[in-house]
Design an enzyme around this catalytic site. Structure first.
Site, PDB file in Angstrom:
ATOM      1  N   SER A 172       0.772  -4.766  -8.313  1.00  0.00           N
ATOM      2  CA  SER A 172       0.983  -5.275  -9.608  1.00  0.00           C
ATOM      3  C   SER A 172       2.476  -5.794  -9.718  1.00  0.00           C
ATOM      4  O   SER A 172       3.316  -5.345  -8.750  1.00  0.00           O
ATOM      5  CB  SER A 172       0.702  -4.241 -10.861  1.00  0.00           C
ATOM      6  OG  SER A 172       1.209  -4.583 -11.950  1.00  0.00           O
ATOM      7  N   TYR A 185       2.180   4.657 -13.828  1.00  0.00           N
ATOM      8  CA  TYR A 185       1.430   3.575 -13.419  1.00  0.00           C
ATOM      9  C   TYR A 185       2.386   2.625 -12.622  1.00  0.00           C
ATOM     10  O   TYR A 185       2.226   2.315 -11.345  1.00  0.00           O
ATOM     11  CB  TYR A 185       0.971   2.349 -14.585  1.00  0.00           C
ATOM     12  CG  TYR A 185       0.187   1.490 -14.009  1.00  0.00           C
ATOM     13  CD1 TYR A 185      -0.873   1.369 -13.428  1.00  0.00           C
ATOM     14  CD2 TYR A 185       0.915  -0.044 -14.353  1.00  0.00           C
ATOM     15  CE1 TYR A 185      -1.722   0.252 -13.139  1.00  0.00           C
ATOM     16  CE2 TYR A 185       0.346  -1.073 -13.792  1.00  0.00           C
ATOM     17  CZ  TYR A 185      -1.102  -1.120 -13.242  1.00  0.00           C
ATOM     18  OH  TYR A 185      -1.877  -2.291 -12.734  1.00  0.00           O
TER      19      TYR A 185
END
Ligand SMILES: NC(=O)c1ccc[n+]([C@@H]2O[C@H](COP(=O)([O-])OP(=O)(O)OC[C@H]3O[C@@H](n4cnc5c(N)ncnc54)[C@H](O)[C@@H]3O)[C@@H](O)[C@H]2O)c1
Length: 311
Positions: A172, A185
């Site tokens: 990401s 995350y």
């Protein structure tokens, strides 16, 4: 060899790499064939995992679909089979090392050696550091980072032996820089990026040039994983359509690109994060509303709604 001569050769090689990369960037590159490759995608039961599975199948690859969500995964397999493709759906919790090794054996028996591995399964709890439980932190790291170790350990040896394969790490932009409200995350995706970078160097140092790697770093994709995430100027960089993101990923994989950030504006953001003063980054995040973006997050996945998650 004389050190001066060696240094001259080194500089020429370096320049040649830059020239080759520039040519590659300008000229259209031919797509490699994935026909009859065995392509395993983790997290294939929804989102971009499902879409990537459809794309690889369309190009003639045999698909092995792993997901913890049995019904979503079966649905992806049915979609592929209805279009004439070949797919095996297997329920696997990639955060569980033993389950990964067991399913890897089963995969070998029914589909053959995996030649393309796409580590795509991922989770987010959408809570700030103080509100995230120990169990949620651990699970995030196990699914988003540790699982990559287990799946790659299960399939890399045969790729090296044949000097043929491709490992795709779906990380990401949160693996390249950070945002408030998602500490676990962000940490897990930084670990995935580090894993990809180190693995790539390992393969190069062992001269396993036939085993390719691609790192995928997308911005917010409209799959529902980050439902409710809102920026102050949503039209400035709108969420990616899943299809648009997958089209870019397919291009990167089929041309053996090493790393891709989607959309391209993310290269700029990545670059800025490396040289801008920290205070300026905070001010920018404040102006763009990225520091509050996760406040409006709406849990919607089963694991996000599970209030009884255990260590
Ligand atoms: N959606 C975004 O905005 C976005 C942005 C950047 C990166 N990503 C990354 O892209 C990947 C796919 O995201 P998505 O948006 O398609 O999400 P998604 O929630 O639609 O899909 C994730 C899939 O992973 C599966 N999964 C979760 N835990 C698992 C486990 N332990 N074992 C096996 N499978 C498991 C889920 O069941 C689901 O099918 C993730 O790694 C995510 O972090 C997503």
């Amino acid at each position: 060899m004389n050190l001066i001569l060696e240094t001259l050769i080194f500089i020429c090689q370096l320049l040649w790499i830059f020239v080759k990369s520039t040519i590659r960037w300008i000229l259209p590159t031919k797509y490699k064939s994935v026909r009859d490759e065995v392509c395993l995608i983790t997290g294939a039961g929804s989102g971009i995992g499902r879409l990537m599975a459809m794309e690889f199948s369309k190009r003639g690859a045999t698909m092995v679909l792993w997901d913890i969500n049995e019904s979503g995964n079966e649905e992806t397999a049915d979609m592929i089979k209805r279009r004439g493709g070949k797919a095996y759906a297997m329920t696997c919790d990639v955060s569980d090392r033993e389950d990964v090794y067991k399913m890897a054996e089963k995969t070998r028996k029914i589909a053959g050696e995996v030649t393309i591995l796409i580590n795509n399964a991922g989770i987010v709890y959408g809570k700030d550091f103080q509100s995230t439980s120990d169990a949620e932190i651990e699970r995030t790291i196990r699914v988003n980072s540790l699982a990559h170790f287990w799946t790659v350990r299960a399939f890399l040896s045969s790729m090296i032996d044949r000097d043929h394969g491709h490992i795709v790490t779906v990380a990401s932009v949160m693996g390249l820089f950070a945002n408030a409200g998602m500490t676990s995350y962000v940490s897990s995706k930084h670990a995935a990026v580090g894993f990809h970078n180190a693995l790539e160097l390992d393969l190069q140092s062992k001269k396993s040039y036939g085993v390719n790697t691609t790192l995928v770093c997308p911005y917010h994709i409209d799959t529902g994983m980050f439902k409710g995430l809102t920026l102050r100027f949503p039209d400035l960089i709108p969420p990616l359509k899943p299809e648009e993101c997958v089209e870019r990923v397919m291009h990167a994989v089929l041309t053996n690109q090493k790393m891709i950030a989607v959309p391209r504006a993310m290269y700029l953001a990545y670059n800025a994060a490396t040289w801008m003063p920290q205070q300026a980054l905070v001010l920018l995040g404040n102006f763009l509303g990225s520091d509050q973006a996760m406040d409006s997050f709406i849990p919607n996945r089963d694991y996000q709604l599970d209030t009884k998650i255990k260590d």
